[in-house]
Design an enzyme around this catalytic site. Structure first.
Site, PDB file in Angstrom:
ATOM      1  N   ASP A   1       0.799  -1.221   0.000  1.00 18.33           N
ATOM      2  CA  ASP A   1       0.000   0.000   0.000  1.00 18.33           C
ATOM      3  C   ASP A   1       0.832   1.272   0.000  1.00 18.33           C
ATOM      4  O   ASP A   1       0.441   2.282  -0.555  1.00 18.33           O
ATOM      5  CB  ASP A   1      -0.950   0.024   1.205  1.00 18.33           C
ATOM      6  CG  ASP A   1      -0.207   0.233   2.517  1.00 18.33           C
ATOM      7  OD1 ASP A   1       0.674  -0.590   2.835  1.00 18.33           O
ATOM      8  OD2 ASP A   1      -0.489   1.216   3.221  1.00 18.33           O
TER       9      ASP A   1
ATOM     10  N   GLU B   1       5.768   9.833   3.352  1.00 20.79           N
ATOM     11  CA  GLU B   1       5.325   8.519   2.886  1.00 20.79           C
ATOM     12  C   GLU B   1       4.324   8.699   1.754  1.00 20.79           C
ATOM     13  O   GLU B   1       3.475   9.584   1.787  1.00 20.79           O
ATOM     14  CB  GLU B   1       4.703   7.699   4.012  1.00 20.79           C
ATOM     15  CG  GLU B   1       4.437   6.258   3.609  1.00 20.79           C
ATOM     16  CD  GLU B   1       4.131   5.345   4.781  1.00 20.79           C
ATOM     17  OE1 GLU B   1       4.291   4.122   4.635  1.00 20.79           O
ATOM     18  OE2 GLU B   1       3.742   5.857   5.856  1.00 20.79           O
TER      19      GLU B   1
ATOM     20  N   ASP C   1       5.566   0.389   3.418  1.00 20.15           N
ATOM     21  CA  ASP C   1       5.760  -0.844   4.175  1.00 20.15           C
ATOM     22  C   ASP C   1       5.586  -2.046   3.245  1.00 20.15           C
ATOM     23  O   ASP C   1       5.453  -1.900   2.038  1.00 20.15           O
ATOM     24  CB  ASP C   1       4.779  -0.897   5.353  1.00 20.15           C
ATOM     25  CG  ASP C   1       3.340  -0.669   4.906  1.00 20.15           C
ATOM     26  OD1 ASP C   1       3.015  -0.989   3.749  1.00 20.15           O
ATOM     27  OD2 ASP C   1       2.537  -0.163   5.712  1.00 20.15           O
TER      28      ASP C   1
END
Length: 523
Positions: A90, A489, A93
């Site tokens: 996603d 991120e 990670d």
């Protein structure tokens, strides 16, 4: 205004009458330079589709263009006796979360449905279909029984203990499912919507595959509707990562609407109409649209059904209610409501919340673009509490959000990785921040990644092209630091809505150059 000495331009000794003639011209070039108003949307489109290749899990194909990635997660599902190899990570990670993955595919598919011609004109149609199919192939695997859907592989807690490339994963790859006794209507609904939307995309190029997707979409909708419950109540490890705060009723409406678009079967439209009030479709007014909250998407699509004559008599009243709520969101983005509007940063960016704000911006830009097209083709205006708004004004604002993303902002920074010169170099992403597996096939352990790579101040060794990061704070400030995950991120569902808008802007850009016409006509 006081005149100060100009740096970098030899003006000393210039006659005053010439200086006064040049200053306006010099000021003009300075403004153009600082605003970075010229953007290359075709390039942004190409990079956005590259990003999905960076996020692939499983056995990578021979035509993989992001060569710093390699095969990973090849045993996913093995412990549970099911093949769950494939799909997407996603974000930064190595967990495969089903709910945001499905929303990503829904939005990619919607972008292709609306702007497929423009994507073709840009030469990116094959890549767009490959990005969608990588997700839907995985959903077919994950839907092992009419009433069983595998929801997640890995878990956030153990994954966050380690900083490893996907190719080196030593963290748990336990898989989690929803079924009759452990329901997940939100997950089943979103996955149904993704497969129904994708079935529309593949209808002409791969009709057999399109029918297969539609079959799964219908089964998943029936499963989610019959056995109702929130997926994170059944799968505890999802809480705190992708908690379904909005519940499952928005996803059931969303799935039914996409099934109606894919099949034209009245039963699905009747579901959306009959449950409009009880499920919140015509009672909730929202100022956000995201992987969790689908109400605005439902309201916008339902609104656009009004242009089809067969809905005007039988269903007009309820569809008008949907339209009222959907247009509240559009007006909120435009700051045209009397009370509830979406906040903006001083630089003009829509601002919903501190964590990964860009997801709300990219979704808003897409919905505004789609709705402006609808109003334009039906020759309508948007009636907001603060006045009437034309389709061109709506699209102009959507474009302003895209331009902010690409560098027209107070920091003169691109938040689309790899686009322009000044973009985030230290994206919070395990694979991008560690030396490529192709260069270093040696095993990099769990804590070794933190010790040797995470803490480095150097830019990431691999560029995560096309990734839309979380973005700046409420004051337009951004810190390009790997540890600053709220801002650096990137997520698949950030970039997915951009594909269609980039394609539309790219086509307009080409027309503007070839015909010497304005990129956006004045409203």
């Amino acid at each position: 205004m006081k005149h100060k000495k100009k740096q970098g331009i030899a003006l000393e000794g210039t006659p005053n009458f010439l200086l006064h003639q040049w200053l306006p011209l010099l000021s003009f070039f300075a403004i153009i330079s600082s605003c970075q108003s010229v953007h290359f949307y075709g390039q942004a489109l190409s990079k956005s589709l590259l990003y999905f290749e960076s996020q692939r899990s499983g056995h990578l194909p021979h035509n993989q263009r992001v060569t710093w990635r390699h095969h990973s997660g090849l045993d996913d599902g093995l412990e549970q006796g099911v093949d769950l190899v494939g799909g997407y990570y996603d974000a930064g990670d190595n967990v495969k979360f089903g709910l945001p993955m499905a929303f990503t595919i829904t939005m990619l598919s919607w972008g292709v449905i609306e702007y497929g011609k423009q994507i073709k004109d840009a030469g990116e149609y094959t890549h767009a279909l490959e990005a969608i199919k990588w997700g839907t192939d995985y959903f077919i695997k994950a839907h092992t029984h009419p009433n069983v859907l595998w929801a997640e592989v890995g878990d956030g807690d153990t994954d966050h203990y380690c900083w490893q490339r996907p190719e080196d994963m030593t963290t748990s790859r336990q898989a989690y499912k929803v079924d009759e006794s452990s329901p997940g209507s939100d997950l089943a609904g979103e996955t149904s919507a993704a497969m129904a939307a994708a079935s529309v995309v593949f209808r002409e190029t791969n009709p057999h595959y399109s029918q297969l997707l539609l079959h799964h979409a219908q089964q998943l909708f029936e499963f989610g509707d019959k056995y109702r419950g929130k997926y994170d109540e059944s799968i505890g490890v999802a809480k705190g990562y992708y908690t379904s705060v909005s519940g499952y009723m928005d996803e059931l409406l969303w799935a039914a609407l996409w099934l109606y678009k894919a099949t034209s079967k009245e039963q699905y439209l009747e579901y959306v109409l009959e449950n409009a009030y009880a499920f919140g479709g015509i009672t909730w007014t929202m100022e956000e649209f995201s992987w969790d909250v689908k109400y605005v998407g439902v309201q916008i699509i339902a609104s656009m059904l009004l242009k089809e004559e067969r809905h005007n008599i039988k269903h007009k009243h309820v569809l008008e209610e949907y339209r009222s709520k959907g247009e509240h969101y559009i007006c909120a983005c435009l700051n045209k409501n009397n009370v509830t509007n979406v906040r903006r940063t001083p630089g003009g960016l829509l601002y919903t919340r501190q964590w990964n704000n860009m997801q709300y911006v990219s979704n808003a830009a897409f919905l505004l673009t789609v709705y402006s097209d609808y109003l334009g083709t039906t020759n309508q205006m948007l009636d907001c509490p603060k006045g009437m708004v034309g389709p061109q004004e709506i699209f102009s604002f959507a474009k302003s959000q895209i331009d902010y993303i690409l560098g027209s902002n107070p920091m003169a920074a691109s938040y689309l990785v790899g686009y322009g010169l000044n973009y985030p170099k230290r994206v919070h992403h395990r694979g991008a921040s560690i030396e490529s597996y192709k260069k270093n096939k040696g095993f990099i352990g769990c804590t070794q990644g933190y010790d040797n790579w995470y803490t480095r101040h150097d830019p990431n060794p691999n560029v995560l092209d096309g990734a839309l990061v979380g973005g700046p704070d409420s004051d337009d400030q951004f810190r390009d630091e790997r540890w600053n995950y709220m801002q650096t991120e990137a997520c698949t569902y950030n970039t997915a809505p951009l594909v269609g808008v980039f394609a539309k802007l790219s086509r307009l850009e080409v027309d503007h150059v070839s015909l010497n016409t304005p990129l956006i006509a004045s409203s």
